[in-house]
Scaffold this motif. Structure first.
Motif, PDB file in Angstrom:
ATOM      1  N   ASN A 316       0.843  -1.186   0.000  1.00 40.86           N
ATOM      2  CA  ASN A 316       0.000   0.000   0.000  1.00 40.86           C
ATOM      3  C   ASN A 316       0.886   1.247   0.000  1.00 40.86           C
ATOM      4  OD1 ASN A 316      -1.721   2.209   0.988  1.00 40.86           O
ATOM      5  ND2 ASN A 316      -3.247   0.609   1.287  1.00 40.86           N
ATOM      6  N   LYS A 317       0.868   1.956  -1.101  1.00 40.45           N
ATOM      7  CA  LYS A 317       1.741   3.125  -1.249  1.00 40.45           C
ATOM      8  C   LYS A 317       1.385   4.233  -0.265  1.00 40.45           C
ATOM      9  CE  LYS A 317       2.690   2.270  -6.158  1.00 40.45           C
ATOM     10  NZ  LYS A 317       2.580   2.796  -7.542  1.00 40.45           N
ATOM     11  N   GLU A 318       0.100   4.391   0.033  1.00 38.81           N
ATOM     12  CA  GLU A 318      -0.316   5.456   0.956  1.00 38.81           C
ATOM     13  C   GLU A 318       0.197   5.190   2.367  1.00 38.81           C
ATOM     14  OE1 GLU A 318      -4.628   5.416   0.081  1.00 38.81           O
ATOM     15  OE2 GLU A 318      -4.369   7.540  -0.374  1.00 38.81           O
ATOM     16  N   VAL A 319       0.168   3.925   2.794  1.00 38.60           N
ATOM     17  CA  VAL A 319       0.675   3.584   4.125  1.00 38.60           C
ATOM     18  C   VAL A 319       2.188   3.790   4.185  1.00 38.60           C
ATOM     19  CG1 VAL A 319       0.982   1.711   5.791  1.00 38.60           C
ATOM     20  CG2 VAL A 319      -1.206   1.964   4.614  1.00 38.60           C
ATOM     21  N   ILE A 320       2.899   3.386   3.148  1.00 41.33           N
ATOM     22  CA  ILE A 320       4.356   3.567   3.116  1.00 41.33           C
ATOM     23  C   ILE A 320       4.696   5.051   3.158  1.00 41.33           C
ATOM     24  CG2 ILE A 320       6.420   3.299   1.685  1.00 41.33           C
ATOM     25  CD1 ILE A 320       5.259   0.673   0.676  1.00 41.33           C
ATOM     26  N   ALA A 321       3.988   5.858   2.358  1.00 43.44           N
ATOM     27  CA  ALA A 321       4.234   7.304   2.351  1.00 43.44           C
ATOM     28  C   ALA A 321       3.947   7.922   3.709  1.00 43.44           C
ATOM     29  CB  ALA A 321       3.376   7.967   1.281  1.00 43.44           C
ATOM     30  N   SER A 322       2.891   7.448   4.366  1.00 46.39           N
ATOM     31  CA  SER A 322       2.544   7.954   5.689  1.00 46.39           C
ATOM     32  C   SER A 322       3.615   7.588   6.710  1.00 46.39           C
ATOM     33  CB  SER A 322       1.194   7.400   6.124  1.00 46.39           C
ATOM     34  OG  SER A 322       0.841   7.868   7.395  1.00 46.39           O
ATOM     35  N   LEU A 323       4.132   6.375   6.635  1.00 46.57           N
ATOM     36  CA  LEU A 323       5.211   5.947   7.533  1.00 46.57           C
ATOM     37  C   LEU A 323       6.446   6.814   7.345  1.00 46.57           C
ATOM     38  CD1 LEU A 323       4.975   2.047   7.432  1.00 46.57           C
ATOM     39  CD2 LEU A 323       4.824   3.474   9.472  1.00 46.57           C
ATOM     40  N   ARG A 324       6.775   7.122   6.098  1.00 45.84           N
ATOM     41  CA  ARG A 324       7.939   7.981   5.821  1.00 45.84           C
ATOM     42  C   ARG A 324       7.747   9.363   6.401  1.00 45.84           C
ATOM     43  NH1 ARG A 324       8.865   6.370  -0.571  1.00 45.84           N
ATOM     44  NH2 ARG A 324       9.944   4.367  -0.186  1.00 45.84           N
ATOM     45  N   ARG A 325       6.558   9.941   6.223  1.00 40.47           N
ATOM     46  CA  ARG A 325       6.294  11.268   6.778  1.00 40.47           C
ATOM     47  C   ARG A 325       6.392  11.243   8.305  1.00 40.47           C
ATOM     48  NH1 ARG A 325       2.273  11.352   2.632  1.00 40.47           N
ATOM     49  NH2 ARG A 325       0.677  10.651   4.098  1.00 40.47           N
ATOM     50  N   LEU A 326       5.871  10.195   8.896  1.00 37.66           N
ATOM     51  CA  LEU A 326       5.891  10.078  10.357  1.00 37.66           C
ATOM     52  C   LEU A 326       7.318   9.983  10.870  1.00 37.66           C
ATOM     53  CD1 LEU A 326       3.963   9.814  12.810  1.00 37.66           C
ATOM     54  CD2 LEU A 326       4.166   7.331  12.552  1.00 37.66           C
ATOM     55  N   ILE A 327       8.163   9.231  10.168  1.00 40.12           N
ATOM     56  CA  ILE A 327       9.553   9.065  10.584  1.00 40.12           C
ATOM     57  C   ILE A 327      10.334  10.361  10.384  1.00 40.12           C
ATOM     58  CG2 ILE A 327      11.716   7.872  10.040  1.00 40.12           C
ATOM     59  CD1 ILE A 327      10.008   5.409   9.314  1.00 40.12           C
ATOM     60  N   LEU A 328      10.116  11.038   9.260  1.00 42.15           N
ATOM     61  CA  LEU A 328      10.848  12.274   8.975  1.00 42.15           C
ATOM     62  C   LEU A 328      10.463  13.399   9.925  1.00 42.15           C
ATOM     63  CD1 LEU A 328      10.760  12.259   5.055  1.00 42.15           C
ATOM     64  CD2 LEU A 328      12.718  11.791   6.547  1.00 42.15           C
ATOM     65  N   GLN A 329       9.226  13.388  10.395  1.00 36.47           N
ATOM     66  CA  GLN A 329       8.778  14.425  11.334  1.00 36.47           C
ATOM     67  C   GLN A 329       9.449  14.289  12.686  1.00 36.47           C
ATOM     68  OE1 GLN A 329       4.524  14.209  11.471  1.00 36.47           O
ATOM     69  NE2 GLN A 329       4.237  15.105   9.438  1.00 36.47           N
ATOM     70  N   HIS A 330       9.959  13.079  12.988  1.00 35.84           N
ATOM     71  CA  HIS A 330      10.596  12.843  14.274  1.00 35.84           C
ATOM     72  C   HIS A 330      12.084  12.598  14.100  1.00 35.84           C
ATOM     73  CE1 HIS A 330       6.341  12.054  15.032  1.00 35.84           C
ATOM     74  NE2 HIS A 330       6.578  12.327  16.309  1.00 35.84           N
TER      75      HIS A 330
END
Length: 330
Positions: A316-330
């Motif tokens: 799921n590309k949306e879940v992967i993209a969301s995980l990346r955003r979450l990691i980069l924010q922290h």
């Protein structure tokens, strides 16, 4: 079937339970405890199994927790599809927590006894959660059907109120059925033995311990399986039959590929969940054996839940993209 030396070892390890079992032959009401034999016939693999099940359990809990976190925190994933996915992940954590910690406890302590009440509670909880997952998978299929076959009506049909009602119905669906089934099974008198040749309190090995003719109880189990598994599965097949027909009518290959990609993860999980359950509980009784039952049970209690978060995240590309955003924010 236990080897003679293993049976002798268990008798030495659990003398008090042996005494209760022998008394049960004269007075069936004295059976108040069972022995979960689990993987005691593999004494040399106890350490390996302990490490393996611990790692798998951690993977399942962390993977599903990540899915819950990203679907809650990322505004881009605040859609019905991911709302139901978060509930499915929550169910998966509860589902494996009913069995795996008990397996690990038995391996670590070598204390395989379990009270009748605890056994009934484990069985009831396990099948309630399994039933809830079955109905939730059907709800998720319906969500994909509306999204692809009736996109203009999707916001109206799958509004927040309806999503909450569907999720609540999935969580509550298994409670009355499985409580009734558990009470029926544990109303039996147990006199054949108090040793359950399994790693958790599953229905088939417990029915084998019942006195007299248990064919009526076996029939009721089949009927319950048909209600809680076959009906949702038919709804899933109906939804995906219409989804596939709609996708094939799309004018471009790109549109077809995008539509298929949004359903492929869920469809794969559906096949694994219903397939493993059907093979375990609907196959002929003549093919049942403790070793086969344990192997099949491992698949639907541990292996499938381990792959589910991987399937939903990696495909799921949306879940992967969301995980990346979450990691980069922290």
């Amino acid at each position: 079937m236990l080897k003679p030396e293993m049976s002798h070892t268990l008798d030495k390890s659990f003398p008090h339970l042996k005494h209760k079992e022998s008394k049960a032959e004269d007075n069936i009401s004295t059976v108040t405890e069972f022995i979960l034999l689990g993987f005691s016939d593999l004494p040399d693999l106890q350490g390996f199994l302990s490490a393996l099940f611990t790692i798998i359990y951690i993977i399942i809990v962390i993977g599903n927790c990540l899915i819950i976190i990203v679907t809650v925190l990322d505004p881009a994933l605040r859609k019905p599809m991911y709302f139901f996915l978060a509930h499915f992940s929550s169910l998966e954590i509860c589902y494996v927590s009913v069995t795996v910690p008990r397996i690990l406890f038995n391996i670590w302590t070598q204390n395989r006894s379990i009270s009748m009440m605890s056994c009934a509670a484990q069985m009831c909880s396990f099948f309630i959660l399994g039933t809830n997952e079955s109905f939730l998978l059907a709800v998720m299929s319906y969500d994909r059907y509306v999204a692809i076959c009736k996109p203009l009506h999707y916001p109206l049909v799958m509004n927040s109120t309806r999503c909450i009602h569907l999720a609540a119905g999935s969580w509550l669906s298994g409670i009355p059925i499985q409580i009734g089934q558990t009470c029926e099974i544990f109303s039996l008198h147990f006199c054949n033995s108090n040793r359950i040749d399994h790693f958790f309190c599953d229905i088939p090995p417990i029915l084998k311990l019942g006195c007299g003719d248990t064919s009526v109880h076996e029939l009721s189990v089949y009927l319950v399986v048909m209600v809680v598994a076959a009906i949702p599965f038919i709804l899933v097949l109906t939804s995906y039959g219409r989804i596939i027909a709609t996708i094939l009518r799309l004018p471009t290959a790109k549109g077809q590929g995008k539509a298929f990609s949004t359903c492929s993860s869920h469809l794969l999980v559906v096949v694994m969940f219903y397939g493993s359950g059907a093979i375990t509980y609907l196959r002929p009784k003549s093919t049942h054996s403790p070793g086969t039952e344990k192997l099949l049970s491992l698949f639907y209690t541990i292996v499938t839940p381990m792959f589910n978060p991987m399937i939903y995240s990696l495909r799921n590309k949306e879940v992967i993209a969301s995980l990346r955003r979450l990691i980069l924010q922290h």
